[in-house]
Scaffold this active site. Structure first.
Site, short mmCIF file in Angstrom:
data_model
loop_
_atom_site.label_atom_id
_atom_site.label_comp_id
_atom_site.label_asym_id
_atom_site.label_seq_id
_atom_site.Cartn_x
_atom_site.Cartn_y
_atom_site.Cartn_z
N TRP A 324 1.12 -0.99 -0.04
CA TRP A 324 -0.27 0.10 0.20
C TRP A 324 1.00 0.94 0.75
O TRP A 324 0.49 1.92 -0.62
CB TRP A 324 -1.15 0.23 0.71
CG TRP A 324 -1.18 1.15 1.26
CD1 TRP A 324 -2.57 2.10 0.51
CD2 TRP A 324 -1.31 2.74 2.92
NE1 TRP A 324 -2.60 2.87 1.41
CE2 TRP A 324 -2.30 3.11 1.97
CE3 TRP A 324 -0.60 2.12 3.39
CZ2 TRP A 324 -1.83 4.54 3.06
CZ3 TRP A 324 -0.56 3.21 4.53
CH2 TRP A 324 -0.91 4.31 4.10
N HIS A 325 1.97 1.82 1.00
CA HIS A 325 2.63 2.08 0.25
C HIS A 325 3.61 2.18 -0.37
O HIS A 325 3.42 3.95 -0.94
CB HIS A 325 4.32 1.74 1.66
CG HIS A 325 3.68 2.26 3.67
ND1 HIS A 325 3.14 1.49 4.06
CD2 HIS A 325 3.45 3.91 3.57
CE1 HIS A 325 2.90 1.88 4.67
NE2 HIS A 325 2.66 3.35 5.03
#
Length: 392
Positions: A324-325
């Site tokens: 997600w980052h």
């Protein structure tokens, strides 16, 4: 004005527009029309410098509104899960495209906008809670206010719809609001200290020179070690400062947005750390990814050993958090590193319960805080991407 909470001028303008809300709330009244006006105004400020982001934002909002309405209507007619997986994938598809497509071409980066991740989390939780039967009534206007709540739009904290709706529709009690107002003002000043003073000084006076030493291989080992601790402190004060702004402004608007940080570096172990660090995100991943995956694996009897199921849940949970980052190797490595820490501590904790080798007292608590702090800082060193910039 661009990015929220980035300049003093943003706070000056925001303060002026919050005055009518403060006065009305102290009198026990609400200003729904004025609140909507302020929301639209600050959304315009956020996206006015990037028209493409603004267009993507509007399309995304209508996409999610239509999806939730259709899915809620479907669930009222059908008791079975049916299209749940499809609805969930459609909900998160914009975020997936924003994360994946830029790998193939930079032109696809225009699809994203500030806050797409946190808005996606809000939308996805709606689909999941409708499916679970937790959301029994649905009002589009409530959902619009939940999605567009501008104090937390770009970087959280991530609220829950049912909590937000209850807070939104509750009558204002002046005495209770006065506490929120005082607390909100305190949090804003705390954020100013954290983000604009402490984080700025660490970045400008410490990290800058340590990075220079690393790049030029001047006292390389010590520079890298110093950078590890400095970056960890910077990351906390910068993000905790921003979160304090978001929660503080929410309080002033009468919404009790959950806190995001609770003295994370005082944690005695990795589990406690994730109950204190970026809490709204870690709790969201725990509730909507880890718990659901563990439940599904248990229900399907994929594995007999409950600990194997739990460990698979940890790996998937933190791997998704890392991805997600971003799809860079250091984000993925960071996620896997956290999963390994989590599983290692769990195994040690279960082993220690039988052998009582590591007693629970003040001395071991201090040792636990020190060890956890160093493990966490190393994780942040990986997360920073500094290894990708070093010419070995």
């Amino acid at each position: 004005m661009g990015t929220p909470y980035a300049t003093i001028s943003y706070f000056v303008v925001l303060g002026i527009f919050l005055i009518p809300i403060v006065i009305a709330s102290l009198l026990g009244k609400k200003l729904p029309v004025y609140n909507a006006f302020v929301t639209l105004l600050f959304l315009f400020f956020t996206f006015s410098r990037n028209e493409q982001q603004g267009i993507s934002f509007i399309i995304f909002i209508f996409w999610q509104l239509a999806l939730v309405r259709v899915y809620f209507t479907y669930r009222q007619k059908k008791n079975q899960g049916g299209v749940f997986v499809s609805a969930l994938l459609i909900s998160i598809m914009p975020l997936i495209l924003v994360k994946v497509l830029p790998i193939f071409s930079n032109h696809f980066s225009i699809l994203g906008f500030l806050g797409i991740s946190y808005l996606t989390f809000k939308a996805a939780q709606m689909i999941m809670e409708i499916r679970d039967g937790l959301i029994k009534s649905y009002d589009t206007w409530d959902y619009v206010q939940f999605l567009l709540f501008f104090p937390t739009l770009t970087s959280g904290p991530i609220d829950r719809f049912r909590r937000f709706k209850k807070n939104l529709n509750a009558p204002i009690v002046p005495k209770e609001y006065l506490y929120l107002l005082n607390r909100g003002i305190f949090l804003i000043f705390q954020g100013l200290l954290y983000k604009f003073i402490i984080a700025y000084l660490i970045n400008d006076k410490v990290i800058y020179y340590l990075k220079m030493g690393i790049e030029q291989h001047i006292y390389f080992g010590w520079s890298l070690l110093g950078y590890m601790y400095a970056y960890s402190m910077y990351l906390f004060f910068d993000f905790a400062g921003y979160s304090a702004f978001a929660v503080g402004v929410s309080y002033i608007m009468g919404i009790q947005t959950p806190m995001n940080f609770n003295k994370p570096f005082a944690s005695r172990n990795i589990k406690e750390f994730w109950n204190r660090w970026h809490m709204s995100l870690s709790f969201w991943f725990r509730d909507y990814i880890y718990m659901r995956l563990v439940f599904w694996l248990t229900k399907k009897k994929v594995f007999k050993n409950k600990y194997v199921i739990s460990y698979i849940g940890y790996f998937v949970n933190f791997l998704i958090m890392g991805v997600w980052h971003g799809l860079h190797w250091y984000y993925i490595a960071y996620g896997l590193y956290q999963a390994i820490l989590f599983i290692s501590f769990d195994k040690f904790e279960r082993w220690n319960k039988k052998r009582k080798w590591y007693p629970n007292n003040k001395v071991t608590a201090i040792i636990g805080v020190i060890l956890t702090f160093h493990f966490i800082c190393f994780g942040f060193l990986v997360f920073s991407g500094i290894f990708d910039t070093i010419h070995w």
